[in-house]
Scaffold this motif. Structure first.
Motif, PDB file in Angstrom:
ATOM      1  N   GLY A 108      10.203  -5.622  41.373  1.00 36.54           N
ATOM      2  CA  GLY A 108      10.552  -5.335  39.983  1.00 36.54           C
ATOM      3  C   GLY A 108      11.823  -4.522  39.875  1.00 36.54           C
ATOM      4  N   ALA A 109      11.916  -3.483  40.694  1.00 40.43           N
ATOM      5  CA  ALA A 109      13.101  -2.620  40.682  1.00 40.43           C
ATOM      6  C   ALA A 109      14.338  -3.406  41.112  1.00 40.43           C
ATOM      7  CB  ALA A 109      12.895  -1.418  41.607  1.00 40.43           C
ATOM      8  N   ALA A 110      14.168  -4.286  42.110  1.00 38.85           N
ATOM      9  CA  ALA A 110      15.286  -5.106  42.587  1.00 38.85           C
ATOM     10  C   ALA A 110      15.771  -6.029  41.471  1.00 38.85           C
ATOM     11  CB  ALA A 110      14.872  -5.924  43.808  1.00 38.85           C
ATOM     12  N   GLN A 111      14.823  -6.617  40.733  1.00 39.18           N
ATOM     13  CA  GLN A 111      15.198  -7.523  39.640  1.00 39.18           C
ATOM     14  C   GLN A 111      15.929  -6.779  38.531  1.00 39.18           C
ATOM     15  OE1 GLN A 111      11.406  -9.314  38.769  1.00 39.18           O
ATOM     16  NE2 GLN A 111      11.784 -11.068  40.123  1.00 39.18           N
ATOM     17  N   ASP A 112      15.512  -5.545  38.273  1.00 35.75           N
ATOM     18  CA  ASP A 112      16.206  -4.731  37.259  1.00 35.75           C
ATOM     19  C   ASP A 112      17.674  -4.535  37.627  1.00 35.75           C
ATOM     20  OD1 ASP A 112      14.000  -4.469  35.672  1.00 35.75           O
ATOM     21  OD2 ASP A 112      13.486  -2.443  36.341  1.00 35.75           O
ATOM     22  N   VAL A 113      17.915  -4.280  38.908  1.00 36.64           N
ATOM     23  CA  VAL A 113      19.293  -4.073  39.365  1.00 36.64           C
ATOM     24  C   VAL A 113      20.064  -5.392  39.306  1.00 36.64           C
ATOM     25  CG1 VAL A 113      20.775  -3.393  41.294  1.00 36.64           C
ATOM     26  CG2 VAL A 113      18.666  -2.138  40.852  1.00 36.64           C
ATOM     27  N   GLU A 114      19.417  -6.464  39.765  1.00 39.26           N
ATOM     28  CA  GLU A 114      20.114  -7.752  39.813  1.00 39.26           C
ATOM     29  C   GLU A 114      20.462  -8.254  38.417  1.00 39.26           C
ATOM     30  OE1 GLU A 114      17.780 -10.145  42.642  1.00 39.26           O
ATOM     31  OE2 GLU A 114      19.429  -9.717  44.036  1.00 39.26           O
ATOM     32  N   ARG A 115      19.643  -7.866  37.438  1.00 37.54           N
ATOM     33  CA  ARG A 115      19.926  -8.267  36.059  1.00 37.54           C
ATOM     34  C   ARG A 115      21.283  -7.715  35.606  1.00 37.54           C
ATOM     35  NH1 ARG A 115      15.097  -6.646  33.831  1.00 37.54           N
ATOM     36  NH2 ARG A 115      14.066  -8.435  34.750  1.00 37.54           N
ATOM     37  N   LEU A 116      21.645  -6.532  36.111  1.00 36.69           N
ATOM     38  CA  LEU A 116      22.943  -5.943  35.765  1.00 36.69           C
ATOM     39  C   LEU A 116      24.099  -6.732  36.375  1.00 36.69           C
ATOM     40  CD1 LEU A 116      22.224  -2.129  36.356  1.00 36.69           C
ATOM     41  CD2 LEU A 116      22.364  -3.290  34.140  1.00 36.69           C
ATOM     42  N   LEU A 117      23.784  -7.484  37.431  1.00 33.65           N
ATOM     43  CA  LEU A 117      24.835  -8.158  38.182  1.00 33.65           C
ATOM     44  C   LEU A 117      25.026  -9.612  37.787  1.00 33.65           C
ATOM     45  CD1 LEU A 117      23.978  -6.651  41.679  1.00 33.65           C
ATOM     46  CD2 LEU A 117      25.856  -6.008  40.170  1.00 33.65           C
ATOM     47  N   LEU A 118      24.257 -10.051  36.789  1.00 28.39           N
ATOM     48  CA  LEU A 118      24.359 -11.438  36.345  1.00 28.39           C
ATOM     49  C   LEU A 118      24.643 -11.524  34.858  1.00 28.39           C
ATOM     50  CD1 LEU A 118      21.307 -12.959  38.274  1.00 28.39           C
ATOM     51  CD2 LEU A 118      23.720 -13.239  38.847  1.00 28.39           C
ATOM     52  N   ALA A 119      25.380 -12.541  34.487  1.00 26.59           N
ATOM     53  CA  ALA A 119      25.602 -12.849  33.073  1.00 26.59           C
ATOM     54  C   ALA A 119      24.904 -14.174  32.813  1.00 26.59           C
ATOM     55  CB  ALA A 119      27.097 -12.965  32.785  1.00 26.59           C
ATOM     56  N   LYS A 120      24.371 -14.333  31.603  1.00 27.04           N
ATOM     57  CA  LYS A 120      23.638 -15.560  31.334  1.00 27.04           C
ATOM     58  C   LYS A 120      23.730 -15.931  29.862  1.00 27.04           C
ATOM     59  CE  LYS A 120      19.107 -17.719  32.034  1.00 27.04           C
ATOM     60  NZ  LYS A 120      19.431 -18.605  30.925  1.00 27.04           N
ATOM     61  N   ALA A 121      24.067 -17.177  29.629  1.00 23.31           N
ATOM     62  CA  ALA A 121      24.034 -17.704  28.262  1.00 23.31           C
ATOM     63  C   ALA A 121      22.733 -18.483  28.118  1.00 23.31           C
ATOM     64  CB  ALA A 121      25.229 -18.618  28.025  1.00 23.31           C
ATOM     65  N   LEU A 122      22.186 -18.522  26.910  1.00 21.70           N
ATOM     66  CA  LEU A 122      20.929 -19.236  26.683  1.00 21.70           C
ATOM     67  C   LEU A 122      21.017 -20.676  27.166  1.00 21.70           C
ATOM     68  CD1 LEU A 122      19.695 -18.044  23.179  1.00 21.70           C
ATOM     69  CD2 LEU A 122      18.501 -17.817  25.344  1.00 21.70           C
ATOM     70  N   GLY A 123      20.027 -21.081  27.938  1.00 20.96           N
ATOM     71  CA  GLY A 123      19.970 -22.465  28.400  1.00 20.96           C
ATOM     72  C   GLY A 123      20.901 -22.783  29.556  1.00 20.96           C
ATOM     73  N   GLU A 124      21.644 -21.773  30.014  1.00 22.60           N
ATOM     74  CA  GLU A 124      22.581 -22.003  31.130  1.00 22.60           C
ATOM     75  C   GLU A 124      22.112 -21.259  32.373  1.00 22.60           C
ATOM     76  OE1 GLU A 124      25.287 -23.935  30.804  1.00 22.60           O
ATOM     77  OE2 GLU A 124      25.101 -24.208  28.623  1.00 22.60           O
ATOM     78  N   GLN A 125      22.634 -21.670  33.515  1.00 28.07           N
ATOM     79  CA  GLN A 125      22.356 -20.960  34.763  1.00 28.07           C
ATOM     80  C   GLN A 125      23.069 -19.602  34.747  1.00 28.07           C
ATOM     81  OE1 GLN A 125      20.454 -21.671  37.580  1.00 28.07           O
ATOM     82  NE2 GLN A 125      19.618 -23.225  36.214  1.00 28.07           N
ATOM     83  N   PRO A 126      22.463 -18.567  35.345  1.00 27.65           N
ATOM     84  CA  PRO A 126      23.173 -17.282  35.426  1.00 27.65           C
ATOM     85  C   PRO A 126      24.422 -17.382  36.302  1.00 27.65           C
ATOM     86  CG  PRO A 126      20.963 -17.120  36.406  1.00 27.65           C
ATOM     87  CD  PRO A 126      21.135 -18.524  35.952  1.00 27.65           C
ATOM     88  N   VAL A 127      25.402 -16.553  35.979  1.00 27.55           N
ATOM     89  CA  VAL A 127      26.628 -16.479  36.787  1.00 27.55           C
ATOM     90  C   VAL A 127      26.870 -15.009  37.135  1.00 27.55           C
ATOM     91  CG1 VAL A 127      27.733 -18.536  35.804  1.00 27.55           C
ATOM     92  CG2 VAL A 127      28.042 -16.311  34.680  1.00 27.55           C
TER      93      VAL A 127
END
Length: 198
Positions: A108-127
């Motif tokens: 969970g903590a790892a995902q919280d950090v990784e969320r900061l490192l990704l950008a995502k538009a609705l319906g698109e793959q994260p970048v």
């Protein structure tokens, strides 16, 4: 007057968490920027500055300058004209921390950090939240994925990942938790947004 330069500069003081939290924003390091160039001394100074924070102290990491286009649906690309070294370093540090958290089962903590490192538009793959549109791009992605590079083209970039991974590997998880909290919430970046700068 004719030929007047319409530049609007808005400074915002943001924690690292705030700086990276907008899912629809991506920081782009343009191809004309120089390559990643931080040396070990600068990396250690950053680690020390964050580690030595006490109580509610904050640490000013400096400023970054972004050219903002027009906000649209989808991902809003902010061109980083200054501060790319600093922001790239922060992202490397966060990724290395996320990897250690995953290894230790702190999903969970790892995902919280990784969320900061990704950008995502609705319906698109994260970048990636920070896109190096430069000579370092492919190596940066391989380092992020923790792939070994026999002969790195950019020694400084490889050095940042290895220095941080080694430092993190030697730390207790509880201490890393404190460090991560400080990095996200007590390190401040001044983001200067420049619009319509032609």
């Amino acid at each position: 007057t004719a030929g007047h330069l319409a530049m609007y500069i808005t400074p915002k003081s943001l924690t690292i968490s705030q700086l990276l939290s907008a899912e629809s924003e991506q920081y782009v390091v343009p191809a004309y920027q120089r390559r990643y160039s931080w040396h070990e001394k600068q990396l250690w100074e950053l680690l020390d500055d964050i580690s030595l924070l006490e109580g509610n102290d904050t640490h000013l990491l400096g400023s970054i300058v972004c050219l903002t286009g027009h906000h649209t649906a989808g991902i809003n690309k902010l061109e980083l004209v200054d501060g790319q070294q600093r922001l790239t370093t922060i992202c490397i540090l966060l990724q290395c921390l996320a990897d250690r958290l995953k290894t230790d089962g702190e999903t969970g903590a790892a995902q919280d950090v990784e969320r900061l490192l990704l950008a995502k538009a609705l319906g698109e793959q994260p970048v990636l939240k920070i896109l190096l549109d430069s000579l370092d791009a492919s190596e940066f992605e391989r380092h992020l994925a923790n792939k070994d590079l026999d002969q790195p083209q950019n020694r400084n970039l490889a050095g940042a990942f290895s220095t941080f991974r080694k430092w993190i590997a030697e730390k207790r998880l509880a201490d890393l938790g404190t460090f991560l909290y400080r990095l996200k919430n007590q390190c401040i970046v001044i983001r200067l947004e420049v619009s319509d700068a032609k």
